[in-house]
Design a protein around this motif. Structure first.
Motif, PDB file in Angstrom:
ATOM      1  N   ARG A 146       0.835  -1.197   0.000  1.00  0.00           N
ATOM      2  CA  ARG A 146       0.000   0.000   0.000  1.00  0.00           C
ATOM      3  C   ARG A 146       0.874   1.253   0.000  1.00  0.00           C
ATOM      4  N   ARG A 147       0.487   2.197  -0.892  1.00  0.00           N
ATOM      5  CA  ARG A 147       1.220   3.458  -0.992  1.00  0.00           C
ATOM      6  C   ARG A 147       0.231   4.611  -1.063  1.00  0.00           C
ATOM      7  N   THR A 148       0.609   5.727  -0.525  1.00  0.00           N
ATOM      8  CA  THR A 148      -0.233   6.911  -0.632  1.00  0.00           C
ATOM      9  C   THR A 148      -0.165   7.464  -2.054  1.00  0.00           C
ATOM     10  N   PRO A 149      -1.292   7.983  -2.585  1.00  0.00           N
ATOM     11  CA  PRO A 149      -1.250   8.577  -3.924  1.00  0.00           C
ATOM     12  C   PRO A 149      -0.615   9.962  -3.940  1.00  0.00           C
ATOM     13  N   GLU A 150      -0.374  10.551  -2.782  1.00  0.00           N
ATOM     14  CA  GLU A 150       0.224  11.881  -2.724  1.00  0.00           C
ATOM     15  C   GLU A 150       1.747  11.793  -2.781  1.00  0.00           C
ATOM     16  N   TYR A 151       2.343  12.745  -3.457  1.00  0.00           N
ATOM     17  CA  TYR A 151       3.804  12.730  -3.595  1.00  0.00           C
ATOM     18  C   TYR A 151       4.316  14.161  -3.714  1.00  0.00           C
ATOM     19  N   ALA A 152       5.605  14.303  -3.459  1.00  0.00           N
ATOM     20  CA  ALA A 152       6.299  15.588  -3.623  1.00  0.00           C
ATOM     21  C   ALA A 152       7.191  15.489  -4.853  1.00  0.00           C
ATOM     22  N   ARG A 153       7.181  16.539  -5.680  1.00  0.00           N
ATOM     23  CA  ARG A 153       8.009  16.565  -6.881  1.00  0.00           C
ATOM     24  C   ARG A 153       9.402  17.098  -6.534  1.00  0.00           C
ATOM     25  N   ASN A 154      10.412  16.335  -6.944  1.00  0.00           N
ATOM     26  CA  ASN A 154      11.778  16.707  -6.605  1.00  0.00           C
ATOM     27  C   ASN A 154      12.658  16.928  -7.830  1.00  0.00           C
ATOM     28  N   GLY A 155      12.040  17.302  -8.949  1.00  0.00           N
ATOM     29  CA  GLY A 155      12.818  17.566 -10.153  1.00  0.00           C
ATOM     30  C   GLY A 155      12.674  16.467 -11.185  1.00  0.00           C
ATOM     31  N   THR A 156      13.303  16.670 -12.335  1.00  0.00           N
ATOM     32  CA  THR A 156      13.199  15.710 -13.441  1.00  0.00           C
ATOM     33  C   THR A 156      14.563  15.438 -14.059  1.00  0.00           C
ATOM     34  N   THR A 157      14.628  14.333 -14.783  1.00  0.00           N
ATOM     35  CA  THR A 157      15.809  13.987 -15.565  1.00  0.00           C
ATOM     36  C   THR A 157      15.336  13.352 -16.862  1.00  0.00           C
ATOM     37  N   SER A 158      16.234  13.223 -17.835  1.00  0.00           N
ATOM     38  CA  SER A 158      15.919  12.594 -19.117  1.00  0.00           C
ATOM     39  C   SER A 158      16.940  11.499 -19.396  1.00  0.00           C
ATOM     40  N   LEU A 159      16.433  10.347 -19.787  1.00  0.00           N
ATOM     41  CA  LEU A 159      17.304   9.223 -20.105  1.00  0.00           C
ATOM     42  C   LEU A 159      17.492   9.126 -21.614  1.00  0.00           C
ATOM     43  N   PHE A 160      18.752   9.157 -22.058  1.00  0.00           N
ATOM     44  CA  PHE A 160      19.113   8.900 -23.448  1.00  0.00           C
ATOM     45  C   PHE A 160      19.604   7.452 -23.502  1.00  0.00           C
ATOM     46  N   ALA A 161      19.013   6.646 -24.381  1.00  0.00           N
ATOM     47  CA  ALA A 161      19.346   5.221 -24.407  1.00  0.00           C
ATOM     48  C   ALA A 161      19.523   4.731 -25.835  1.00  0.00           C
ATOM     49  N   ALA A 162      20.452   3.791 -26.017  1.00  0.00           N
ATOM     50  CA  ALA A 162      20.690   3.140 -27.301  1.00  0.00           C
ATOM     51  C   ALA A 162      20.685   1.638 -27.062  1.00  0.00           C
ATOM     52  N   LEU A 163      19.751   0.949 -27.691  1.00  0.00           N
ATOM     53  CA  LEU A 163      19.595  -0.494 -27.530  1.00  0.00           C
ATOM     54  C   LEU A 163      20.210  -1.208 -28.721  1.00  0.00           C
ATOM     55  N   ASP A 164      21.173  -2.082 -28.463  1.00  0.00           N
ATOM     56  CA  ASP A 164      21.740  -2.925 -29.515  1.00  0.00           C
ATOM     57  C   ASP A 164      20.710  -4.004 -29.847  1.00  0.00           C
ATOM     58  N   VAL A 165      20.118  -3.936 -31.034  1.00  0.00           N
ATOM     59  CA  VAL A 165      19.016  -4.832 -31.357  1.00  0.00           C
ATOM     60  C   VAL A 165      19.483  -6.281 -31.510  1.00  0.00           C
ATOM     61  N   ALA A 166      20.780  -6.495 -31.709  1.00  0.00           N
ATOM     62  CA  ALA A 166      21.291  -7.859 -31.885  1.00  0.00           C
ATOM     63  C   ALA A 166      21.526  -8.560 -30.553  1.00  0.00           C
ATOM     64  N   THR A 167      22.006  -7.832 -29.555  1.00  0.00           N
ATOM     65  CA  THR A 167      22.365  -8.451 -28.280  1.00  0.00           C
ATOM     66  C   THR A 167      21.458  -8.033 -27.130  1.00  0.00           C
ATOM     67  N   GLY A 168      20.786  -6.906 -27.247  1.00  0.00           N
ATOM     68  CA  GLY A 168      19.956  -6.421 -26.154  1.00  0.00           C
ATOM     69  C   GLY A 168      20.689  -5.536 -25.167  1.00  0.00           C
ATOM     70  N   ARG A 169      21.993  -5.338 -25.355  1.00  0.00           N
ATOM     71  CA  ARG A 169      22.745  -4.476 -24.446  1.00  0.00           C
ATOM     72  C   ARG A 169      22.349  -3.013 -24.651  1.00  0.00           C
ATOM     73  N   VAL A 170      22.498  -2.226 -23.584  1.00  0.00           N
ATOM     74  CA  VAL A 170      22.032  -0.846 -23.599  1.00  0.00           C
ATOM     75  C   VAL A 170      23.176   0.100 -23.221  1.00  0.00           C
ATOM     76  N   VAL A 171      23.297   1.178 -23.973  1.00  0.00           N
ATOM     77  CA  VAL A 171      24.142   2.308 -23.591  1.00  0.00           C
ATOM     78  C   VAL A 171      23.189   3.407 -23.160  1.00  0.00           C
ATOM     79  N   GLY A 172      23.308   3.851 -21.913  1.00  0.00           N
ATOM     80  CA  GLY A 172      22.372   4.848 -21.408  1.00  0.00           C
ATOM     81  C   GLY A 172      23.057   5.895 -20.552  1.00  0.00           C
TER      82      GLY A 172
END
Length: 374
Positions: free
Chosen positions: A203-229
């Motif tokens: 159980r979790r409360t639906p209320e939250y405090a916003r503490n900023g944002t970030t953006s994830l840049f990701a590259a997925l190798d479609v042959a192996t599944g490895r990720v550069v992020g």
């Protein structure tokens, strides 16, 4: 020497039988089970083996053999269920058809869709009967899905380009599915979480405090599944060029790099073009507009959201970024690529059928609107 499976004997269909089966599949009131049986017969007539049919339809090999035999013995009528012992049905076929038509072609007063209770009252049957009819015909009025058709004038060319990379990648090259998951919020719950216990969900409360944002840049190798992020606080051309440099450092210099991207303006900005001119091993391939489903890294973002972000509580942006990096590291310990199976022709044929269904739906809506009283 490996044993070979038996060659499928197939079925011989007359033009009348084929027309009857194809006509059955066009009926909106045909139960899913009967439709599956008709498809089994049609696929068998096309020479598909039971193993191929099982891969495409929700059935088993014994089912394939059963309905092929039933069709040989009884024709199209043999695909329907035989009379069963016990008390006769209280809900006759005409009433079943009425419930299905009402569900598909009307809506209740003051609501957008039918509920079992509302339909039971309207059709004069029990709620349990409505539930059974809906299950048989695969009707779920309470659920809906979203869709967005691409209006890209080069849609066909881009689909063939991207899918070709997935199914037949160039030699001495790496295919990377690249995108950004922007504005990921560091949300911290305002009250302590109650952990899961036997017989009780977390159980979790639906209320939250916003503490900023970030953006994830990701590259997925479609042959192996490895990720550069890599996470960046801002989502600009400058950060994208930095990420391209990270990819350049992370991948063997001997390999060409084919990047599958969406049409975001950042990916086509002058600094990016300048970087590409200095790094000729980079080749960009753009997906059609409104076709994010064609970019495999979107699947990785969905897994990240469900496993690490959705139920997480992060008191700061660095703590959120640490959690994202932890997910990437854990993923790369045992990477598994997404298995792309659809060819470009299959995708385009599927979309053509879907557009045909949309046109038919619009015609049906226009007819119902014109027939309704003012």
């Amino acid at each position: 020497m490996a044993r070979r499976g038996r060659k499928s004997s197939g079925l011989e269909l007359s033009s009348e039988e084929r027309a009857a089966l194809e006509g059955m599949l066009k009926k909106a009131t045909l139960p899913q089970a009967i439709a599956t049986r008709a498809r089994i017969v049609l696929m068998s007539a096309e020479g598909l083996s039971p193993a191929d049919i099982v891969e495409r339809l929700p059935c088993s090999k014994p089912n394939v053999g059963k309905w092929k035999r039933r069709f040989r013995d009884g024709g199209v009528e043999g695909l329907y269920d035989l009379p069963r012992p016990g008390a006769p049905r209280k809900v006759v076929d005409a009433k079943v058809e009425e419930v299905v038509k009402l569900t598909l072609e009307t809506s209740p007063k003051g609501a957008t869709h039918w509920s079992t209770r509302a339909m039971a009252k309207r059709a004069g049957v029990s709620q349990a009967s409505v539930s059974r009819i809906w299950r048989v015909f695969g009707l779920k009025p309470h659920r809906a899905e979203t869709f967005q058709l691409s209006t890209d004038p080069y849609f066909v060319e881009k689909v063939r380009d991207v899918v070709g990379l997935y199914l037949d990648p160039p030699s001495s090259a790496m295919v990377l599915s690249v995108d950004e998951k922007s504005q990921i919020q560091a949300l911290n719950r305002t009250q302590p979480m109650l952990p899961m216990r036997p017989g009780q969900l977390e159980r979790r409360t639906p209320e939250y405090a916003r503490n900023g944002t970030t953006s994830l840049f990701a590259a997925l190798d479609v042959a192996t599944g490895r990720v550069v992020g890599r996470c960046y606080r801002r989502h600009r051309t400058e950060e994208f060029v930095k990420f391209l440099r990270l990819i350049d450092r992370s991948v063997d210099r001997k390999l060409d790099l084919h990047l599958v991207l969406d049409n975001y303006a950042t990916h086509k900005a002058p600094p990016v073009k300048a970087f590409l001119s200095r790094h000729p091993r980079f080749h960009l391939h753009f997906t059609p507009t409104h076709a994010s489903w064609l970019n495999q890294v979107e699947g990785l973002f969905a897994i990240l959201t469900n496993r690490q972000i959705k139920r997480g509580s992060h008191y700061s942006v660095p703590e959120l970024e640490s959690a994202i990096q932890e997910f990437i590291d854990a993923h790369n310990e045992d990477p598994k690529p997404f298995r792309w199976v659809k060819t470009a022709d299959e995708i385009l044929d599927s979309l053509a059928r879907y557009c045909g269904d949309l046109i038919e739906g619009e015609r049906a809506n226009a007819i119902r609107t014109s027939d309704s009283p003012d």
